[in-house]
Enzyme design. Structure first.
Site, PDB file in Angstrom:
ATOM      1  N   GLU A 188       0.870  -1.072   0.032  1.00  0.00           N
ATOM      2  CA  GLU A 188      -0.119  -0.260  -0.007  1.00  0.00           C
ATOM      3  C   GLU A 188       0.934   1.153   0.043  1.00  0.00           C
ATOM      4  OE1 GLU A 188      -2.815   0.197   3.381  1.00  0.00           O
ATOM      5  OE2 GLU A 188      -3.452   2.142   2.597  1.00  0.00           O
ATOM      6  N   ARG A 191       5.405 -13.034   9.315  1.00  0.00           N
ATOM      7  CA  ARG A 191       5.898 -11.678   8.852  1.00  0.00           C
ATOM      8  C   ARG A 191       7.150 -11.547   9.733  1.00  0.00           C
ATOM      9  NH1 ARG A 191       2.078  -7.879   9.140  1.00  0.00           N
ATOM     10  NH2 ARG A 191       3.539  -6.125   9.136  1.00  0.00           N
ATOM     11  N   LYS A 194       4.130   0.706   9.448  1.00  0.00           N
ATOM     12  CA  LYS A 194       4.276   2.069   8.867  1.00  0.00           C
ATOM     13  C   LYS A 194       3.909   3.222   9.535  1.00  0.00           C
ATOM     14  CE  LYS A 194       2.992   0.236   5.012  1.00  0.00           C
ATOM     15  NZ  LYS A 194       2.756   0.029   3.569  1.00  0.00           N
TER      16      LYS A 194
HETATM   17  P1  ATP Z   1       2.502  -2.014   7.975  1.00  0.00           P
HETATM   18  O1  ATP Z   1       1.517  -2.956   8.765  1.00  0.00           O
HETATM   19  O2  ATP Z   1       3.948  -1.772   8.289  1.00  0.00           O
HETATM   20  O3  ATP Z   1       1.630  -0.812   7.532  1.00  0.00           O
HETATM   21  P2  ATP Z   1       1.513  -3.594   5.820  1.00  0.00           P
HETATM   22  O4  ATP Z   1       1.371  -4.976   5.935  1.00  0.00           O
HETATM   23  O5  ATP Z   1      -0.032  -2.750   5.920  1.00  0.00           O
HETATM   24  O6  ATP Z   1       2.572  -3.037   6.708  1.00  0.00           O
HETATM   25  P3  ATP Z   1       1.657  -3.404   2.995  1.00  0.00           P
HETATM   26  O7  ATP Z   1       2.222  -2.159   2.150  1.00  0.00           O
HETATM   27  O8  ATP Z   1       0.189  -3.686   3.121  1.00  0.00           O
HETATM   28  O9  ATP Z   1       2.114  -3.031   4.422  1.00  0.00           O
HETATM   29  O10 ATP Z   1       2.447  -4.763   2.788  1.00  0.00           O
HETATM   30  C1  ATP Z   1       2.890  -5.217   1.609  1.00  0.00           C
HETATM   31  C2  ATP Z   1       3.125  -6.773   1.615  1.00  0.00           C
HETATM   32  O11 ATP Z   1       4.598  -6.632   2.426  1.00  0.00           O
HETATM   33  C3  ATP Z   1       2.156  -7.511   2.389  1.00  0.00           C
HETATM   34  O12 ATP Z   1       1.870  -8.599   1.501  1.00  0.00           O
HETATM   35  C4  ATP Z   1       2.589  -7.697   3.593  1.00  0.00           C
HETATM   36  O13 ATP Z   1       2.023  -8.798   4.071  1.00  0.00           O
HETATM   37  C5  ATP Z   1       4.174  -7.726   3.531  1.00  0.00           C
HETATM   38  N1  ATP Z   1       4.647  -7.339   4.707  1.00  0.00           N
HETATM   39  C6  ATP Z   1       4.568  -6.131   5.422  1.00  0.00           C
HETATM   40  N2  ATP Z   1       5.083  -6.197   6.682  1.00  0.00           N
HETATM   41  C7  ATP Z   1       5.922  -7.359   6.624  1.00  0.00           C
HETATM   42  C8  ATP Z   1       6.764  -8.105   7.620  1.00  0.00           C
HETATM   43  N3  ATP Z   1       7.164  -7.398   8.688  1.00  0.00           N
HETATM   44  N4  ATP Z   1       7.380  -9.501   7.189  1.00  0.00           N
HETATM   45  C9  ATP Z   1       6.888  -9.711   5.850  1.00  0.00           C
HETATM   46  N5  ATP Z   1       5.970  -9.328   5.107  1.00  0.00           N
HETATM   47  C10 ATP Z   1       5.479  -8.021   5.320  1.00  0.00           C
HETATM   48 MG    MG Z   2      -1.428  -3.516   4.579  1.00  0.00          MG
END
Ligand code: ATP
Ligand code: MG
Length: 562
Positions: free
Chosen positions: A40, A264, A274
């Site tokens: 995102e 994760r 984020k």
């Molecule tokens: P945040 O919670 O930090 O905002 P998010 O999961 O909302 O992270 P996205 O931009 O939606 O962030 O993530 C893009 C991809 O990266 C998704 O498939 C998510 O599952 C993966 N991802 C995000 N954080 C991690 C992590 N700590 N370890 C592994 N994969 C991750």
């Molecule tokens: Mg997300």
């Protein structure tokens, strides 16, 4: 049967569970592998995303498949093109190229048509309750939810209302579109989940075209399906969403993408959400998303991490099905290992004491030939100026040394790295008793360039010639948080209360002249001190170096076992 290539894993490790799934699919004739990385664009990518990127792109590469970059941009309020650009830069820097660049917002029209289709099938309805009322009537794990009074609207009425929602007739929050599944479903996410909400908000790509936006659960699986993604890999917390992912695909009869979840990545001494990283930036607690203390990819790059080391880290961490926390030390181990191979050695003194070599001619300069990288002969040698006045690091001298102290002390000898043996004859102090200068003699026969003269002294210390040294700003970083898990917040505190007040220390260092005009991003081992990388804040007048990581290697034993 197709031979499967394991170029990255021959003899190294067994298959991870995702590879097992893919190989089982291949054996059953489903040979096409198409993954996607779906960020995102509401922040910069961090090391957790790097794990996901390496996994998605890595699997596609290993199985001769494709990996898309898809921006999951369904939430206009928090998203921005600044983030889109940074994400592309970071993925490329990590060494991956996407098969296609897609945006969930490109599918808004299709998603909307499918919403109408579900309405026509009696599988979706417009609800006039507020999102708060909907939350309150969802029930609990043990208590079924209550059906909305609007649940049994006719198809015609729903079609009309959803058309008018789209046309912008209603205010934010006035109505939502919900899937009509089961308000008593044991999985709460299937209790008539919201598919669309009204949001009169400008989107960074579609502008004012839309005032209804799809929810993640509705948009994500459908986007996967449109792109004919075969293996949709996401983090563990989405496992409860999988039945909903499947429900939409089955009801619409579209391409059956499948979702798989892995644990994760969590790291000690940092936060990775984020939202929290954004707070640190907005509140000025760090200098920006690329502050070298941040766990973001751009910060790691600025700090001096190589993409190679991050990929190696992702590989070592592996793919787990249970949540775990990885020691920050493992990441540091990986960058040390890579920089040890590639970084040229230079000498620098960060906390100087002046050494005067009293028997060395005044005004004389000679050059000492130094090895650039003992790990790589091809890196060659360089000439380093040597003169009567030097700087050595304060740590390398002790007036009253304990036994087995092999560095400099009164009356003892050490070898200057690649140079002569010197002996400390006299310690000069100021009125306060602080050491200001050491008077030494050198053995002109001890030769420069190593121990070819056959004299053995135990200690070797680094040095720079004082009149030739170039002062520079050196930034020494420590962990951003002093608590191992800053996300575990005690009552009355926030994660910010655990920020390490000493995470940045700035000193003036004295560098050998060869470091004067290296390019920003240049990476070096400062002998015996650590790995350093020239920072973008450098000016023509003053170079700035970031310490990427110290040389000390607490992970050596663990790595040898691995
Ligand atoms: P945040 O919670 O930090 O905002 P998010 O999961 O909302 O992270 P996205 O931009 O939606 O962030 O993530 C893009 C991809 O990266 C998704 O498939 C998510 O599952 C993966 N991802 C995000 N954080 C991690 C992590 N700590 N370890 C592994 N994969 C991750
Ligand atoms: Mg997300």
């Amino acid at each position: 049967m197709n031979e499967i290539l394991h170029e990255s894993s021959v003899g190294e490790r067994s298959l991870n569970f995702l590879e097992e799934i893919i190989e089982s699919d291949i054996r059953q004739g489903r040979t096409r592998v198409h993954t996607r990385f779906p960020p995102e664009p509401n922040g910069y990518l961090h090391i957790g995303h790097a794990k996901s990127i390496c996994l998605n792109f890595g699997l596609a590469k290993k199985y001769n498949g494709l990996c898309n970059l898809r921006f999951d941009d369904t939430n206009p309020v928090r998203e921005d093109v600044e983030y889109v650009d940074s994400i592309k830069e970071d993925v490329r820097w990590l060494g991956f190229e996407w098969a296609g660049e897609y945006y969930a917002s490109d599918y808004f029209e299709q998603l909307c048509e499918w919403a109408f289709e579900l309405i026509r099938k009696g599988k979706a309805y417009v609800d006039d309750q507020t999102q708060e009322e909907i939350r309150q009537t969802r029930g609990t794990v043990t208590v079924p939810g209550q059906e909305s009074p609007w649940r049994n609207r006719t198809v015609e009425e729903n079609l009309d209302l959803f058309t008018r929602m789209r046309a912008g007739e209603f205010m934010d929050g006035a109505k939502v579109l919900r899937a009509k599944i089961n308000m008593a479903h044991p999985n709460m996410l299937l209790r008539d989940p919201i598919m669309y909400r009204i949001l009169h908000s400008k989107h960074h790509r579609t502008g004012d075209k839309w005032c209804i936006y799809p929810m993640y659960d509705y948009a994500h699986g459908e986007s996967d399906s449109i792109e004919r993604i075969t293996h949709s890999i996401c983090t563990l917390e989405f496992d409860v969403h999988r039945s909903l992912y499947d429900w939409f695909i089955i009801e619409l009869g579209i391409f059956p993408s499948r979702q798989y979840e892995f644990a994760r990545l969590n790291l000690t001494y940092t936060v990775m959400s984020k939202r929290k990283l954004l707070q640190l930036v907005q509140d000025g607690l760090v200098v920006g998303w690329d502050d070298p203390r941040m766990p973001t990819i751009c910060a790691l790059r600025r700090r001096g991490y190589t993409s190679e080391s991050i990929r190696a880290f992702a590989d070592r961490v592996g793919v787990a099905k249970r949540d775990n926390v990885i020691d920050l030390g493992l990441l540091e181990f990986c960058v040390r290992e890579d920089l040890n191979r590639i970084a040229e050695r230079r000498m620098a003194v960060l906390d100087p004491i002046k050494v005067v070599i009293t028997n060395y001619p005044e005004g004389k300069t000679e050059t000492i030939s130094c090895v650039n990288n003992p790990e790589n002969e091809a890196a060659g040698r360089r000439e380093v100026p040597f003169s009567r006045e030097l700087y050595i690091d304060r740590d390398d001298f002790m007036e009253n040394p304990p036994k087995k102290y092999f560095r400099l002390s009164p009356g003892s000898e050490v070898r200057l790295r690649y140079g002569y043996i010197i002996k400390c004859e006299n310690v000069l102090k100021d009125a306060k008793g602080e050491i200001v200068e050491l008077h030494c003699t050198y053995d002109s026969e001890s030769g420069s360039g190593g121990s070819s003269d056959g004299r053995k002294v135990k200690g070797i210390i680094h040095w720079v010639s004082a009149p030739h040294a170039v002062p520079a700003e050196i930034r020494l970083f420590d962990r951003l948080f002093s608590k191992e898990s800053p996300d575990d917040v005690e009552e009355g505190k926030t994660f910010r209360d655990y920020l390490n007040p000493d995470s940045l220390k700035v000193v003036t260092g004295y560098l050998e002249p060869a470091l004067a005009d290296v390019a920003v991003g240049g990476k070096f081992q400062f002998e015996r001190l650590g790995y350093f990388c020239k920072d973008k804040d450098s000016t023509a007048a003053v170079a700035v170096f970031n310490r990427t990581v110290t040389l000390k290697d607490s992970w050596a034993k663990i790595a040898m076992k691995a």
